[in-house]
Motif scaffolding. Structure first.
Motif, short mmCIF file in Angstrom:
data_model
loop_
_atom_site.label_atom_id
_atom_site.label_comp_id
_atom_site.label_asym_id
_atom_site.label_seq_id
_atom_site.Cartn_x
_atom_site.Cartn_y
_atom_site.Cartn_z
N ALA A 132 -8.42 -34.13 -19.56
CA ALA A 132 -8.07 -34.41 -18.17
C ALA A 132 -6.61 -34.14 -17.83
CB ALA A 132 -8.39 -35.85 -17.86
N VAL A 133 -6.40 -33.53 -16.65
CA VAL A 133 -5.08 -33.35 -16.08
C VAL A 133 -5.04 -34.15 -14.78
CG1 VAL A 133 -3.40 -31.71 -15.18
CG2 VAL A 133 -4.95 -31.02 -17.01
N VAL A 134 -4.05 -35.01 -14.67
CA VAL A 134 -3.90 -35.80 -13.43
C VAL A 134 -2.58 -35.40 -12.79
CG1 VAL A 134 -3.75 -38.09 -12.43
CG2 VAL A 134 -5.21 -37.70 -14.44
N THR A 135 -2.64 -34.88 -11.57
CA THR A 135 -1.44 -34.42 -10.89
C THR A 135 -1.25 -35.20 -9.59
OG1 THR A 135 -1.73 -32.21 -11.79
CG2 THR A 135 -0.23 -32.43 -9.92
N GLU A 136 -0.05 -35.75 -9.42
CA GLU A 136 0.28 -36.49 -8.20
C GLU A 136 0.73 -35.51 -7.11
OE1 GLU A 136 -0.40 -39.63 -8.18
OE2 GLU A 136 -0.77 -39.79 -10.35
N THR A 137 0.89 -36.02 -5.92
CA THR A 137 1.27 -35.17 -4.80
C THR A 137 2.66 -34.56 -4.96
OG1 THR A 137 2.06 -37.14 -3.62
CG2 THR A 137 -0.20 -36.40 -3.16
N ASN B 135 3.72 -37.20 -19.55
CA ASN B 135 3.82 -37.31 -18.09
C ASN B 135 5.14 -36.70 -17.63
OD1 ASN B 135 5.11 -39.14 -15.77
ND2 ASN B 135 2.89 -39.07 -15.44
N GLY B 136 5.07 -35.81 -16.65
CA GLY B 136 6.29 -35.20 -16.12
C GLY B 136 5.97 -34.27 -14.97
N LYS B 137 6.98 -33.85 -14.24
CA LYS B 137 6.78 -33.02 -13.05
C LYS B 137 6.57 -31.56 -13.43
CE LYS B 137 8.62 -32.12 -8.44
NZ LYS B 137 9.70 -32.42 -7.47
N ASP B 138 5.50 -30.97 -12.87
CA ASP B 138 5.21 -29.54 -13.02
C ASP B 138 5.11 -29.12 -14.48
OD1 ASP B 138 5.14 -29.10 -10.25
OD2 ASP B 138 7.32 -28.84 -10.18
N ILE B 139 4.34 -29.88 -15.25
CA ILE B 139 4.10 -29.53 -16.65
C ILE B 139 2.64 -29.12 -16.83
CG2 ILE B 139 5.93 -31.04 -17.53
CD1 ILE B 139 3.74 -33.04 -18.36
N ASP B 140 2.38 -28.41 -17.91
CA ASP B 140 1.02 -27.96 -18.19
C ASP B 140 0.86 -27.82 -19.71
OD1 ASP B 140 -1.56 -27.11 -17.87
OD2 ASP B 140 -1.08 -25.43 -16.56
N TYR B 141 -0.39 -27.60 -20.14
CA TYR B 141 -0.64 -27.37 -21.55
C TYR B 141 -0.01 -26.05 -21.98
CZ TYR B 141 -4.14 -30.99 -20.84
OH TYR B 141 -4.77 -32.16 -20.53
N GLY B 142 0.67 -26.06 -23.12
CA GLY B 142 1.28 -24.85 -23.63
C GLY B 142 0.28 -23.96 -24.35
N THR B 143 0.68 -22.73 -24.59
CA THR B 143 -0.22 -21.78 -25.25
C THR B 143 0.38 -21.18 -26.51
OG1 THR B 143 0.61 -19.99 -23.84
CG2 THR B 143 -1.38 -21.16 -23.10
N ASP B 144 1.61 -21.55 -26.86
CA ASP B 144 2.25 -21.01 -28.08
C ASP B 144 1.78 -21.83 -29.28
OD1 ASP B 144 3.78 -20.02 -30.09
OD2 ASP B 144 5.73 -20.53 -29.21
N THR C 17 0.07 -35.77 -15.57
CA THR C 17 -0.20 -36.45 -16.83
C THR C 17 -1.17 -35.60 -17.64
OG1 THR C 17 0.13 -38.63 -15.86
CG2 THR C 17 -1.08 -38.54 -17.93
N LEU C 18 -0.75 -35.21 -18.83
CA LEU C 18 -1.57 -34.40 -19.73
C LEU C 18 -2.07 -35.26 -20.89
CD1 LEU C 18 0.80 -31.30 -20.13
CD2 LEU C 18 -1.05 -31.58 -18.47
N ASN C 19 -3.32 -35.11 -21.24
CA ASN C 19 -3.89 -35.73 -22.44
C ASN C 19 -4.15 -34.62 -23.45
OD1 ASN C 19 -3.87 -38.16 -21.09
ND2 ASN C 19 -6.02 -38.06 -20.51
N LEU C 20 -3.34 -34.57 -24.50
CA LEU C 20 -3.42 -33.50 -25.49
C LEU C 20 -4.24 -33.97 -26.69
CD1 LEU C 20 -0.18 -33.40 -24.26
CD2 LEU C 20 -0.51 -31.16 -25.33
#
Length: 643
Positions: A36-41, A203-212, A46-49
């Motif tokens: 799950a990815v939860v993104t606020e306005t 949890n942080g602003k404008d973050i996403d799952y990495g691919t490296d 919030t990423l669950n890795l």
């Protein structure tokens, strides 16, 4: 407090890294999908890795699914000393207010309080405040009720103020070293370990799952003895990509000489590439120091090719005099630390209920030959490297739990993760019929099991101890003498396979089992005597018990009155092997030893094998003195021998 060599032992030993590319998942269609990815306005995300999903890189742990309530395909366990979990995260721009937590389970009510260090882009960001992992709840492993799941799998406290760079970032979790962190404490036995982890939360602003997903490995560097010198590195301690090049330089202080690196290399500076979890240590010795007289075996080398290592113990340090248990408390910090000290033990050091005395690196412990040094009902617990122990008596440590006379200790002498240890001319004993510390008979001595469990081990080695020599010691009157590695499970395998042990010139008398019980590693056992003449042990004793893929070479030993001489007596076979040569001698043993199939030979030179029978005969007749004509036990070495 820094990540120590002790913690990294498990990472150095791990031969299988669970990585995203090789993850097994029961739902292949969801294998690469993030959880799950939860993104606020405002863009806060919030990423669950989770293991096997996008953003996961690797771990030395194992994915399990025994205890329900986890998310995804399982949770990561077997996170022993030094194990890591590595994740990757991307950020649109640099942020300084990210938060990190984890969902974990710790279902041991006592003794398993652990904590996690967090490395972001190779830098530890919470060295002094690791994330605590206190007790949660266990319950029946198949109980999936909301109440049980909520108590078993809990979210840790948040680590705040985390900086993430624009672009790709790595986050690595590893266990915190032993120590007190405010009101929370990680004990020595839990050092560097983590409890079961379901997933990481970021949890942080404008973050996403990495691919490296390039493999990354933990790296540390240090001086084995900071009094002797220092180490500089072109890479900082932390996690680094596989194939990274690093140069380390050792600088000796006045009166000291650089001898070698912990992997046996002698180049200085020394350049190598990081291909696995790596802890590199510089070994400094007092200038002019040579290998101690009488020392042979694995304590003289530092790799499987036989690279030389000069063990120095506390050479170059001042003397600590121990004459009472109170002294071990007074000097506890110095004893447990890594500065060099000579520790002189005079008289009997004891306590009503069993206690532990912790010993760190660069120590020489010896028993006063004028007032024989002895630890009685006090365990010497060694977790350091470069340690010499001579002319000491150990034993009668009451380990039976739940009684008024019980205490905190288990074994007479314990080694945990220690490297380069020499134990020489010591005596280890208890009683086949239990006795309290005052010599009286304990209540409820009801059966043989009580007698066997009243004391635990005389000498136990675990958590990947290596480069250890035990020589000219006398083990007697005990049920379970000498255990090498605690378990035969996967968690113990990675550490245990690094174990290297030499036993020579020792006398084992009236010992029921574990002489030793040896798992996973390699042992050279030569010139020892094993004799059973007590009613409890004669014709009943198991001697060299080879288990869990271990390899043992036995030569020049003497065996009398045993049931079984060498073999796997107590566990299912896991590929262990031994070589029992024709130079061994048996007398009145119930079973004929198998010669075995092992091709193992140690990577050091040693003298022609002496017959173990001579040790027994000379000790009983009082014929031998001095290190060149060895008799097992204390009272042989003089004060000049011990300096």
């Amino acid at each position: 407090m820094k990540l120590t060599a002790k913690i990294l032992t498990g990472m150095l030993a791990a031969s299988l890294v669970f990585a995203m590319a090789g993850c097994k998942n029961s739902d292949d269609e969801q294998k690469s999908e993030p959880v799950a990815v939860v993104t606020e306005t405002d863009g806060t995300t919030t990423l669950n890795l989770q293991e096997g999903k996008t953003g996961f890189v690797s771990t030395e742990g194992k994915v399990s699914s025994d205890f329900v309530g986890y998310t995804g395909s399982g949770y990561i366990d077997n996170l022993g000393a030094g194990a890591t979990i590595v994740y990757t995260i991307s950020a649109k721009a640099t942020i300084t207010n990210a938060k990190i937590a984890m969902v974990y389970a710790n279902w041991e009510t006592t003794g398993r309080d652990r904590a996690a260090l967090v490395y972001v882009n190779d830098i530890c960001i919470n060295e002094n405040n690791p994330i605590p992992m206190p007790y949660t709840f266990k319950g029946n492993k198949t109980d999936d009720s909301k109440e049980t799941v909520a108590k078993r799998w809990q979210t840790s406290s948040w680590l705040t103020g985390v900086t993430l760079n624009a672009g790709s970032n790595t986050v690595m979790l590893t266990g915190a070293p032993a120590g007190k962190y405010g009101s929370y404490e990680v004990t020595e036995s839990q050092s560097g370990m983590m409890n079961n982890i379901d997933y990481l939360i970021v949890n942080g602003k404008d973050i996403d799952y990495g691919t490296d997903t390039t493999p990354r490995y933990a790296y540390t560097f240090s001086s084995e003895n900071e009094k002797g010198g220092s180490v500089a590195s072109t890479l900082a301690a932390g996690s680094h990509k596989q194939g990274s090049s690093v140069t380390v330089t050792a600088t000796a202080k006045d009166g000291w000489t650089f001898e070698c690196w912990s992997d046996g290399a002698t180049a200085n500076p020394y350049t190598f590439t990081i291909e696995a979890a790596t802890d590199i240590q510089a070994h400094f010795i007092p200038t002019g120091t040579t290998v101690p007289a009488g020392l042979k075996g694995y304590a003289t080398i530092t790799n499987n090719d036989g690279a030389a290592y000069t063990i120095t113990g506390g050479a170059g340090g001042s003397t600590i005099n121990i004459t009472s248990y109170a002294d071990t408390v007074t000097y506890a910090e110095k004893l447990a630390g890594n500065d060099p000290y000579i520790v002189k033990v005079s008289g009997t050091i004891t306590y009503a209920t069993s206690k532990k005395c912790n010993l760190g690196s660069n120590k020489t412990v010896y028993g006063d030959p004028e007032n024989q040094g002895r630890f009685k009902n006090v365990q010497l617990n060694v977790s350091g490297d470069n340690v010499i122990i001579r002319n000491m008596m150990f034993g009668e440590v009451i380990a039976y739990d739940g009684q008024s006379y019980s205490g905190e200790a288990n074994d007479a002498l314990g080694l945990s993760g220690s490297q380069h240890v020499w134990i020489d001319h010591c005596e280890f004993q208890s009683h086949l019929t239990p006795q309290l510390n005052d010599g009286s008979t304990p209540p409820a001595v009801s059966d043989e099991k009580f007698a066997k469990d009243f004391y635990d081990g005389l000498l136990d080695m675990k958590n990947g101890c290596s480069w250890v020599t035990v020589s000219n010691c006398y083990f007697h009157d005990h049920w379970k003498a000498f255990l090498c590695e605690s378990n035969s499970d996967e968690k113990s395998a990675a550490l245990g396979k690094t174990m290297r042990l030499t036993l020579y010139g020792n006398l084992f008398e009236n010992i029921y089992s574990r002489q030793p019980k040896f798992r996973w590693g390699k042992a050279h056992i030569f010139g020892n005597a094993y004799v059973e003449n007590a009613s409890e042990t004669q014709g009943e004793s198991n001697c060299i018990d080879v288990n869990a893929g271990a390899e043992v070479l036995a030569e020049g030993n003497y065996f009398e009155g045993l049931k079984n001489v060498i073999g796997n007596f107590t566990e299912d076979s896991m590929g262990e092997s031994w070589r029992y040569t024709s130079t061994n001698v048996t007398k009145s043993c119930n079973n004929t030893p198998s010669p075995g199939t092992s091709k193992f030979s140690p990577a050091y030179t040693y003298d022609a094998v002496s017959k173990g029978a001579l040790i027994y005969a000379k000790m009983k007749n009082g014929e031998a003195t001095g290190a060149e004509n060895p008799t097992a036990g204390v009272g042989i070495l003089t004060a000049s021998d011990l300096q």
